[in-house]
Design an enzyme around this catalytic site. Structure first.
Site, PDB file in Angstrom:
ATOM      1  N   ARG A  83       0.717  -1.312   0.011  1.00 26.54           N
ATOM      2  CA  ARG A  83       0.060  -0.083  -0.102  1.00 26.54           C
ATOM      3  C   ARG A  83       0.905   1.203  -0.073  1.00 26.54           C
ATOM      4  NH1 ARG A  83      -3.096  -0.454   4.970  1.00 26.54           N
ATOM      5  NH2 ARG A  83      -4.481  -1.909   3.949  1.00 26.54           N
ATOM      6  N   ARG A 153      -1.343   6.378   9.859  1.00 22.34           N
ATOM      7  CA  ARG A 153      -1.445   5.774   8.701  1.00 22.34           C
ATOM      8  C   ARG A 153      -1.876   6.925   7.415  1.00 22.34           C
ATOM      9  NH1 ARG A 153      -4.311  -0.053   8.918  1.00 22.34           N
ATOM     10  NH2 ARG A 153      -3.105  -0.842  10.572  1.00 22.34           N
ATOM     11  N   LYS A 215      -3.275   0.737  15.428  1.00 24.52           N
ATOM     12  CA  LYS A 215      -3.345   1.660  14.292  1.00 24.52           C
ATOM     13  C   LYS A 215      -3.931   2.871  14.549  1.00 24.52           C
ATOM     14  CE  LYS A 215      -7.517  -0.374  12.615  1.00 24.52           C
ATOM     15  NZ  LYS A 215      -8.124  -1.343  11.603  1.00 24.52           N
ATOM     16  N   LYS A 217      -5.588   6.939  12.660  1.00 32.25           N
ATOM     17  CA  LYS A 217      -5.828   7.512  11.321  1.00 32.25           C
ATOM     18  C   LYS A 217      -6.311   8.906  11.501  1.00 32.25           C
ATOM     19  CE  LYS A 217      -7.495   2.876   9.631  1.00 32.25           C
ATOM     20  NZ  LYS A 217      -8.866   2.145   9.084  1.00 32.25           N
ATOM     21  N   CYS A 434     -15.017  -3.616   1.002  1.00 31.25           N
ATOM     22  CA  CYS A 434     -13.593  -3.987   1.081  1.00 31.25           C
ATOM     23  C   CYS A 434     -13.286  -5.244   0.182  1.00 31.25           C
ATOM     24  CB  CYS A 434     -13.372  -4.381   2.493  1.00 31.25           C
ATOM     25  SG  CYS A 434     -14.186  -5.855   3.113  1.00 31.25           S
ATOM     26  N   CYS A 440      -7.624 -11.394   1.414  1.00 32.32           N
ATOM     27  CA  CYS A 440      -7.725 -10.965   2.658  1.00 32.32           C
ATOM     28  C   CYS A 440      -7.588 -11.931   3.809  1.00 32.32           C
ATOM     29  CB  CYS A 440      -8.736  -9.841   3.177  1.00 32.32           C
ATOM     30  SG  CYS A 440      -8.748  -9.030   4.917  1.00 32.32           S
ATOM     31  N   CYS A 479     -15.425  -8.546   7.147  1.00 35.89           N
ATOM     32  CA  CYS A 479     -15.239  -8.846   8.504  1.00 35.89           C
ATOM     33  C   CYS A 479     -15.637  -7.626   9.274  1.00 35.89           C
ATOM     34  CB  CYS A 479     -13.862  -9.495   8.933  1.00 35.89           C
ATOM     35  SG  CYS A 479     -12.561  -8.130   9.019  1.00 35.89           S
ATOM     36  N   CYS A 483     -13.078  -2.071   7.308  1.00 38.45           N
ATOM     37  CA  CYS A 483     -12.492  -1.299   6.168  1.00 38.45           C
ATOM     38  C   CYS A 483     -13.240  -0.856   5.217  1.00 38.45           C
ATOM     39  CB  CYS A 483     -11.501  -2.421   5.371  1.00 38.45           C
ATOM     40  SG  CYS A 483     -10.142  -3.080   6.594  1.00 38.45           S
TER      41      CYS A 483
END
Length: 570
Positions: A83, A153, A215, A217, A434, A440, A479, A483
């Site tokens: 990415r 990110r 993470k 954002k 997603c 994935c 899931c 995302c």
């Protein structure tokens, strides 16, 4: 490692193994170099599987053929997803041509995937080609650093093509914030770019030796357009505009959409208002929020390690007090702001600078050459003649930006020739999924491959009830990790197991309300039947142009989520 967590409220317990992994990684190096030289496997080993995420990659395998390979006593067909870091989603046409060539020549699938974080990712890079991928990005002024794992990110910003001056200013701040919060470790350039280790020691003044607990954002948003879905993010700077200039920012903290089945201590929630700050304090405030999360975030339980849980645990007042102390400012009250849209505006739009901008719908963000619709080739051919740049949107679409009057007709002709301009319903334009299967590793049910046919069926239902020109914000996640941002949709589907989903309803069109579960563990046929019934009721009983999400709340079909920490699971 310490078994006690430092913060206003102490958390007892042993730190998660991820904390051990980060501390022992030698600032994210691990033994990645040794693994790259191991030709006996197509994947990475041990800690390196997690460490490569800090370098912008995930190890994946083709789950469609996993069982077959096990029967053949073969290891999974490992390949990496990489990415790119692309603050604000702006990419030059020359950069685009380079990534297009790499996708064609060096990936298994030959596609480019536009993500809903305003960047692109390659799927299917073999281990032997990884260094070549990073070096290609570096040669065109890009990188993949810090696009995954426990760091800040890719920073998103509004992609409004009309108000060019404001967009440029927002983009500049998105880029500054991104660069300011990057890891300082030399590991990335040593491993992937073959640069020699610097004589100075590594240090991480903002992220810390063990980086963030989870993470993180960030967005820069220019109202009234919420196309970046700010409430899915930890840190949000909402522009306060005066005389077509950004005067300062309203700060919102602690949004996030991921949750875990069976864990009621996890939940999606919207960001909380902190206050207004002047423009010159932006980087100090960003640093302060990140370092508070670094120091106070939960390193014992990764399920509760995001900023939203830190804020809930310590309380908004204590968090704000510490933030003001670290940033050395007193926040002013929130300035008035309003959001009226969050989707992209398709087709040609003329900006205030007299430049044209063409927003192209890319279903699921997947750019590949389909039979009769060579989308990837079409974008490449536009890049060869376009004198401006591309903007990737947070809704997985692409804007051909800054088009002069003289090149407008040529670009439109190419777009039509390659199927990039077609009659697409509002429903399809406002639906998103997603990646999910087959690549994935977290996928529980289909998403990207499931969405197109699902939308077709919803379109037929809307048409049946006389609502063909209407739409419902519809999103599918394979899931519960969030995302596709289904937890900000009017109808959100979250994969439970193959062929089964949980159905959530009651979000709104501008992305400021969390939906609530309506039906659990249902099949596609059940989903369609339920949506048919709900749309029929909406068509008959809505008031004027009332949206679907607002209607199901007003009519009592679903109870709104007011305080997710207390009532999301009830």
């Amino acid at each position: 490692m310490s078994t006690r967590h430092i913060g206003p409220l102490v958390i007892d317990g042993k730190f998660s193994d991820t904390e051990r992994l980060k501390k022992s990684s030698n600032y994210l190096r691990g033994t990645i170099v040794e693994d790259l030289q191991d030709a006996l496997t197509g994947g990475f080993n041990g800690d390196n599987i997690m460490l490569i995420r800090f370098h912008g990659m995930y190890q994946q395998d083709d789950r469609d053929i996993r069982a077959e390979r096990i029967l053949q006593k073969l290891e999974p067909r490992y390949a990496m997803m990489l990415r790119c870091r692309l603050p604000g989603g702006i990419i030059s046409t020359q950069q685009w041509l380079a990534i297009d060539k790499f996708a064609t020549d060096r990936t298994i699938y030959g596609s480019i995937r536009l993500t809903n974080r305003q960047t692109f990712q390659f799927h299917g890079i073999l281990k032997k080609d990884l260094k070549r991928a990073h070096q290609m990005l570096y040669s065109i002024g890009l990188d993949a650093l810090a696009t995954a794992n426990d760091v800040n990110r890719n920073v998103m910003c509004s992609s409004n093509p009309v108000e060019s001056v404001l967009h440029q200013e927002a983009y500049i701040w998105a880029k500054r914030i991104s660069e300011h919060l990057l890891p300082h470790t030399h590991a990335y350039v040593e491993i992937w770019l073959d640069q020699q280790k610097k004589s100075t020691a590594d240090c991480e003044p903002i992220l810390g030796e063990t980086y963030l607990p989870r993470k993180f954002k960030t967005t820069v948003v220019v109202p009234p357009h919420n196309e970046v879905d700010l409430h899915a993010n930890d840190l949000n700077f909402i522009a306060v505009v005066e005389k077509n200039k950004i005067l300062g920012f309203n700060l919102l903290v602690g949004g996030g959409l991921s949750m875990e089945y069976g864990k009621k201590e996890t939940y999606p929630c919207t960001a909380k208002e902190i206050g207004y700050l002047p423009l010159e304090k932006t980087l100090e405030v960003a640093t302060a929020v990140v370092t508070i999360q670094r120091d106070w975030g939960n390193r014992v339980n990764r399920s509760n390690a995001k900023t939203k849980y830190t804020l809930e645990r310590v309380g908004l007042d204590i968090f704000k007090k510490e933030l003001q102390k670290r940033a050395q400012l007193i926040f002013e009250p929130i300035r008035p702001y309003e959001f009226i849209t969050r989707g992209d505006r398709f087709g040609w739009i003329k900006g205030i600078d007299n430049k044209w901008h063409l927003t192209l719908f890319i279903e699921n963000g997947r750019l590949i050459d389909y039979p009769g619709r060579c989308l990837k080739t079409g974008i490449s051919n536009i890049a060869k003649i376009h004198q401006g740049n591309f903007r990737l949107t947070a809704n997985q679409n692409l804007i051909v930006a800054g088009v002069s009057e003289g090149e407008k007709n040529n670009i439109e002709q190419i777009a039509r020739q390659y199927g990039l301009i077609e009659g697409v319903s509002k429903q399809r334009e406002n639906s998103m999924a997603c990646v999910s299967f087959p690549t994935c590793p977290l996928a529980m049910a289909e998403a990207e491959r499931f969405l197109p046919l699902l939308v077709t069926k919803v379109e037929k239902i809307l048409d049946h009830y006389g609502l063909a020109d209407e739409y419902i914000v519809l999103r599918v996640s394979g899931c519960p990790n969030g995302c596709a941002r289904a937890m900000l949709a009017e109808i959100g589907l979250i994969g439970k197991t193959k062929g089964h989903y949980n159905l959530y309803i009651g979000g709104n069109r501008i992305g400021t309300r969390i939906p609530r579960i309506y039906r659990e563990n249902i099949t596609e046929n059940q989903i369609i039947n339920i949506i048919d019934e709900l749309i029929g009721y909406w068509a008959k009983n809505r008031i004027n142009t009332e949206s679907f999400g607002d209607f199901v709340i007003r009519s009592g079909i679903i109870i709104p989520v007011i305080d997710p920490a207390k009532d999301f699971w009830t």
